[in-house]
Design an enzyme around this catalytic site. Structure first.
Site, PDB file in Angstrom:
ATOM      1  N   ASP A 253       0.840  -1.201   0.000  1.00  0.00           N
ATOM      2  CA  ASP A 253       0.000   0.000   0.000  1.00  0.00           C
ATOM      3  C   ASP A 253       0.880   1.257   0.000  1.00  0.00           C
ATOM      4  OD1 ASP A 253      -2.765   1.018   0.264  1.00  0.00           O
ATOM      5  OD2 ASP A 253      -2.056   1.831   2.174  1.00  0.00           O
TER       6      ASP A 253
ATOM      7  N   GLU B 164       1.910  -0.287  -4.836  1.00  0.00           N
ATOM      8  CA  GLU B 164       0.922   0.718  -5.226  1.00  0.00           C
ATOM      9  C   GLU B 164       1.687   2.035  -5.308  1.00  0.00           C
ATOM     10  OE1 GLU B 164      -3.154   2.985  -3.867  1.00  0.00           O
ATOM     11  OE2 GLU B 164      -1.546   2.613  -2.474  1.00  0.00           O
TER      12      GLU B 164
HETATM   13  C1  NOJ Z   1      -4.615   2.906  -1.022  1.00  0.00           C
HETATM   14  C2  NOJ Z   1      -5.757   1.969  -0.760  1.00  0.00           C
HETATM   15  O1  NOJ Z   1      -6.057   1.288  -1.962  1.00  0.00           O
HETATM   16  C3  NOJ Z   1      -6.911   2.818  -0.268  1.00  0.00           C
HETATM   17  O2  NOJ Z   1      -8.100   2.072  -0.199  1.00  0.00           O
HETATM   18  C4  NOJ Z   1      -6.515   3.401   1.066  1.00  0.00           C
HETATM   19  O3  NOJ Z   1      -7.534   4.286   1.494  1.00  0.00           O
HETATM   20  C5  NOJ Z   1      -5.198   4.185   0.979  1.00  0.00           C
HETATM   21  N1  NOJ Z   1      -4.197   3.475   0.230  1.00  0.00           N
HETATM   22  C6  NOJ Z   1      -4.641   4.451   2.347  1.00  0.00           C
HETATM   23  O4  NOJ Z   1      -4.137   3.284   2.920  1.00  0.00           O
END
Ligand code: NOJ
Length: 522
Positions: free
Chosen positions: A198, A263
């Site tokens: 993440d 991500e």
């Molecule tokens: C990306 C995640 O996909 C999202 O759902 C989340 O709110 C943020 N990161 C914060 O962790």
């Protein structure tokens, strides 16, 4: 060859996938009971969104215990049974790790607040106020407001790039690195085959925490997104130092063969590509088509640009639990569905790892969630439509609540139409689900023939003509039919989004609007 070379991934938003115990919340036992669907579809890698104990301020992206399972989703035994069944079916398991921030309920953060002299205080980014008493710098939270909240007891501020309930960890502190070595090791030992990381572009911050330069004036009354975009995130995001973390993870025992998918949400192709290889990550999620109005030419150019920057480095996605569903974004109805499938056909021909998001195989559009049922705590603030419409329960069959639960779903939405369910589409060989199964099978069947040079051939604007080895993929995102000039030779049809009964071709092809095809050299 890496094990994910020809693979296809599938994102499971666990809360909304399948509920086994009638509490209205998806869980591991439910997910395990539905793995056959993924195996039938041809999936190789299942990415499961965060399932750890959490106050659910951001539905699991606020973790209060990194080595447990939230009781709403089951327990560690249920996790083990899920992994066991997935492996039996030939599916790998990729879990979502949330290292940028913890929950404010995590014992580390509680300790950090309770005792400013504790080692845990140094796990987080606490700073004294600026001379005017305000936040230490001008950084903003993605979800609105400053990225700093004041700890009244000490008078210091702590940094959070998301909600105040999601305090950022200080990755410059070696103790944080050691903690996460153990966390990753724990899940690798339990059978995880990889991690989706993440906000992988945010772990390291500039050591001096300088102000971010503002690159455009703020509009009056800006949305969180507009305010965030008015700054060049030179110091809070995209710092080189994050790469050390991923290189370190890759060298953990058992991690060498695990896939690390970041991500990396920065709209900078070169910078994103730099995370792969020596950068430590195996793949970065592709976000090039998100939150952008439909634009056939720009979309094709974007995919090409990213694929050329790192030919096998992207995990291709057009859907996730954070975005409006592709058919909705791309114009809605049959047109939106046809456009989404045409794009997916193109992505499914590229090296890298394409991911489906649950329900994408059914061509689901956004579900309607009425304002009184909104659950996403940041929905209407940070995202125009909120994130609930893409997070509603998976429609399995025509029974109550789509067979998702025998209770009341945690997120109430308008019911899906019977023909949108897995059961109905499995019965109908002409369904979108069968097309997707065929498309995935085509990717696998042609794996060896796709090896070799990836070449983007000349094509009209809004049209992609891609040669990968001896596989020719064409996608017409335009609203008009186009004539596509083919490379020399005879070409045999392998897949058509319109299921045409196509002949072999040479020299040129008439490609209908919003359609895609795959051919191989005869
Ligand atoms: C990306 C995640 O996909 C999202 O759902 C989340 O709110 C943020 N990161 C914060 O962790």
């Amino acid at each position: 060859m890496k094990w994910w070379t020809d693979a296809v991934g599938y994102e499971v938003y666990i809360r909304s996938f399948a509920d086994s115990n009638g509490d209205g919340i998806g869980d591991f036992a439910g997910l395990t009971s539905r793995l056959d669907h993924l195996a039938w579809l041809g999936i190789d890698v299942v990415w499961v969104t965060p399932f750890y104990p959490s106050p659910q301020a951001d539905f699991g992206y606020d973790v209060s215990d990194y080595t447990g399972v939230d009781p709403a989703y089951g327990n560690l035994g249920d996790f083990d049974r899920f992994v066991g069944r997935a492996h039996e079916l030939g599916l790998r398991v990729m879990i979502d790790i949330v290292p940028n921030h913890t929950s404010s309920d995590h014992p580390w953060f509680r300790q950090a607040l309770a005792d400013p002299s504790s080692p845990q205080r140094q796990y987080y980014i606490f700073r004294p106020p600026a001379p005017d008493g305000g936040p230490p710098n001008n950084w903003l939270s993605h979800f609105g407001g400053p990225a700093w909240t004041r700890d009244e007891a000490s008078g210091e501020y702590y940094c959070h790039l998301f909600l105040p309930d999601q305090p950022d960890l200080d990755w410059a502190n070696p103790a944080v690195r050691t903690e996460f070595d153990a966390i990753l090791g724990f899940w690798l030992e339990r059978g995880a085959d990889g991690f989706r990381i993440d906000v992988a572009h945010a772990l390291s911050k500039h050591p001096d925490l300088p102000d971010n330069p503002q690159n455009r004036p703020l509009p009056p009354d800006p949305t969180p997104g507009q305010a965030f975009a008015a700054f060049d995130h030179a110091h809070d995001l995209g710092q080189e130092a994050s790469n050390d973390i991923y290189r370190r993870w890759k060298s953990l025992p058992g991690a060498e063969s695990a896939v690390l998918v970041g991500e990396v949400y920065i709209q900078d192709v070169e910078k994103s590509a730099s995370y792969m290889g020596v950068g430590g990550l195996d793949l970065c999620l592709f976000f090039g088509l998100n939150r952008r109005p439909w634009d056939a030419t720009a979309f094709v150019d974007e995919i090409r640009e990213w694929s050329e920057a790192s030919p096998d480095g992207f995990a291709w996605t057009i859907a996730s639990h954070d975005e409006n569903r592709p058919p909705t974004r791309f114009g809605g109805g049959d047109l939106g569905r046809a456009r989404a499938l045409a794009i997916w056909t193109l992505l499914g021909s590229l090296p890298g790892l394409p991911f489906l998001y649950q329900g994408e195989e059914l061509a689901l559009e956004d579900a309607h969630v009425s304002p009184e049922h909104v659950q996403d705590p940041v929905g209407h603030e940070a995202y125009a439509e909120g994130r609930d419409p893409c997070r509603t329960p998976m429609p399995w069959d025509a029974t109550a609540h789509g067979g998702f639960t025998t209770g009341e779903p945690w997120l109430t939405s308008a019911p899906r139409r019977p023909e949108e369910t897995v059961e109905a589409q499995r019965r109908d060989p002409g369904s979108h689900l069968h097309l997707f199964q065929d498309l995935i099978a085509t990717r696998k069947r042609l794996a060896d023939r796709r090896r070799g040079v990836v070449e983007w051939l000349p094509a009209p604007p809004g049209v992609a003509l891609l040669l990968t080895g001896s596989v020719l993929t064409m996608a017409n995102l335009d609203d008009r039919p186009v004539t596509v000039q083919l490379p020399a030779g005879d070409w045999q049809p392998e897949f058509d989004t319109r299921r045409g009964d196509l002949p072999d071709v040479r020299s040129n092809v008439q490609l209908p609007p919003a359609s895609a095809r795959v051919y191989t050299a005869v």
